[in-house]
Design a protein around this motif. Structure first.
Motif, PDB file in Angstrom:
ATOM      1  N   ALA A  82       0.849  -1.194   0.000  1.00 32.94           N
ATOM      2  CA  ALA A  82       0.000   0.000   0.000  1.00 32.94           C
ATOM      3  C   ALA A  82       0.883   1.242   0.000  1.00 32.94           C
ATOM      4  CB  ALA A  82      -0.919  -0.017   1.228  1.00 32.94           C
ATOM      5  N   ASP A  83       0.256   2.400  -0.150  1.00 31.78           N
ATOM      6  CA  ASP A  83       0.991   3.668  -0.227  1.00 31.78           C
ATOM      7  C   ASP A  83       1.726   4.006   1.059  1.00 31.78           C
ATOM      8  OD1 ASP A  83       0.108   3.993  -2.829  1.00 31.78           O
ATOM      9  OD2 ASP A  83      -1.647   5.164  -2.231  1.00 31.78           O
ATOM     10  N   HIS A  87      -2.680   3.143   5.033  1.00 34.45           N
ATOM     11  CA  HIS A  87      -3.394   2.520   3.923  1.00 34.45           C
ATOM     12  C   HIS A  87      -3.360   0.992   4.062  1.00 34.45           C
ATOM     13  CE1 HIS A  87      -3.751   2.049  -0.741  1.00 34.45           C
ATOM     14  NE2 HIS A  87      -4.907   1.876  -0.161  1.00 34.45           N
ATOM     15  N   ILE A  91      -6.477  -1.806   4.542  1.00 35.12           N
ATOM     16  CA  ILE A  91      -6.644  -3.028   3.753  1.00 35.12           C
ATOM     17  C   ILE A  91      -6.661  -4.246   4.683  1.00 35.12           C
ATOM     18  CG2 ILE A  91      -5.513  -4.531   2.061  1.00 35.12           C
ATOM     19  CD1 ILE A  91      -4.540  -1.898   0.678  1.00 35.12           C
ATOM     20  N   ALA A 122      -7.715  -4.461  -4.824  1.00 31.36           N
ATOM     21  CA  ALA A 122      -7.383  -3.528  -5.912  1.00 31.36           C
ATOM     22  C   ALA A 122      -8.285  -2.295  -5.852  1.00 31.36           C
ATOM     23  CB  ALA A 122      -7.503  -4.232  -7.266  1.00 31.36           C
ATOM     24  N   ARG A 123      -9.585  -2.492  -5.576  1.00 32.97           N
ATOM     25  CA  ARG A 123     -10.507  -1.348  -5.459  1.00 32.97           C
ATOM     26  C   ARG A 123     -10.140  -0.459  -4.270  1.00 32.97           C
ATOM     27  NH1 ARG A 123     -13.780  -5.445  -6.902  1.00 32.97           N
ATOM     28  NH2 ARG A 123     -14.608  -5.816  -4.828  1.00 32.97           N
ATOM     29  N   LEU A 124      -9.520  -1.048  -3.246  1.00 28.69           N
ATOM     30  CA  LEU A 124      -9.067  -0.270  -2.088  1.00 28.69           C
ATOM     31  C   LEU A 124      -7.714   0.403  -2.343  1.00 28.69           C
ATOM     32  CD1 LEU A 124     -10.014  -2.794   0.754  1.00 28.69           C
ATOM     33  CD2 LEU A 124     -11.082  -0.563   0.323  1.00 28.69           C
ATOM     34  N   GLY A 125      -7.149   0.194  -3.538  1.00 26.59           N
ATOM     35  CA  GLY A 125      -5.891   0.842  -3.898  1.00 26.59           C
ATOM     36  C   GLY A 125      -4.648   0.060  -3.546  1.00 26.59           C
ATOM     37  N   GLY A 126      -4.804  -1.201  -3.149  1.00 27.12           N
ATOM     38  CA  GLY A 126      -3.642  -2.024  -2.830  1.00 27.12           C
ATOM     39  C   GLY A 126      -2.925  -2.472  -4.088  1.00 27.12           C
ATOM     40  N   ARG A 127      -1.621  -2.679  -3.975  1.00 29.49           N
ATOM     41  CA  ARG A 127      -0.808  -3.192  -5.077  1.00 29.49           C
ATOM     42  C   ARG A 127      -0.596  -4.683  -4.836  1.00 29.49           C
ATOM     43  NH1 ARG A 127       1.508   1.381  -3.436  1.00 29.49           N
ATOM     44  NH2 ARG A 127       3.344   0.334  -2.545  1.00 29.49           N
TER      45      ARG A 127
END
Length: 176
Positions: A82-83, A87, A91, A122-127
């Motif tokens: 995550a960022d 973040h 998650i 992915a929708r939560l912005g995780g890589r």
């Protein structure tokens, strides 16, 4: 049959080279009583009062002093980054809310591959990075890498089947 006398956590215990090794997936590493056979054919009995979770690198000391090293079978996992820490915590909360076994890796977490959960992350912005590696999830309130015992239906045609590979044999005499 020779029995396991003591379980030494990874990184502790006798430094003797192992007489044998046994490779087990996550479910097979959660046992109370089982006859196991190592890669070199050494058979032994794990017979504990309560179920134990064996971790990658644990060493089983047999009654005669021989050592059997526990190896975690590599599994298909996804590593999540995550960022920033906040973040990643967000998650991780969503993963925990779904009672998913999760391995904390410092700045990343690992879970078993699941396209539905991967889509949520992915929708939560995780890589997401697919990996094949040993899986040692956190123990949590319900036991070592175990969940609360209920399932989440992902709809028709979705299954979580798995296969066992590698050279290991065990005869389950009951989970407790």
């Amino acid at each position: 049959m020779i029995r396991v006398h003591k379980i030494h956590p990874a990184g502790s215990g006798p430094d003797d080279p192992p007489a044998d090794r046994i490779t087990l997936d996550r479910e097979d590493r959660h046992r109370r009583r089982a006859v196991m056979t190592g890669e070199n054919g050494l058979s032994f009995l794990l017979d504990e009062a309560d179920a134990v979770f064996l971790h990658h690198g644990d060493r089983l000391e047999l009654e005669d002093g021989r050592i059997v090293e526990v190896l975690a079978e590599p599994e298909d996992l996804v590593e999540i980054a995550a960022d920033n820490a906040a973040h990643l915590v967000r998650i991780a909360w969503h993963l925990g809310n779904r009672h998913l076994p999760t391995q904390l890796m410092g700045e990343t977490v690992r879970i078993r591959r699941d396209h539905v959960i991967e889509g949520m992350v992915a929708r939560l912005g995780g890589r997401l990075t697919p990996v094949t590696a040993p899986f040692d999830p956190e123990g949590g309130a319900y036991g070592h890498g175990r969940t609360q015992g209920h399932s989440h239906d992902h709809g028709p045609g979705h299954s979580h089947g798995h296969t066992h590979s590698g050279a290991h044999h065990h005869h389950d005499t009951g989970h407790d």
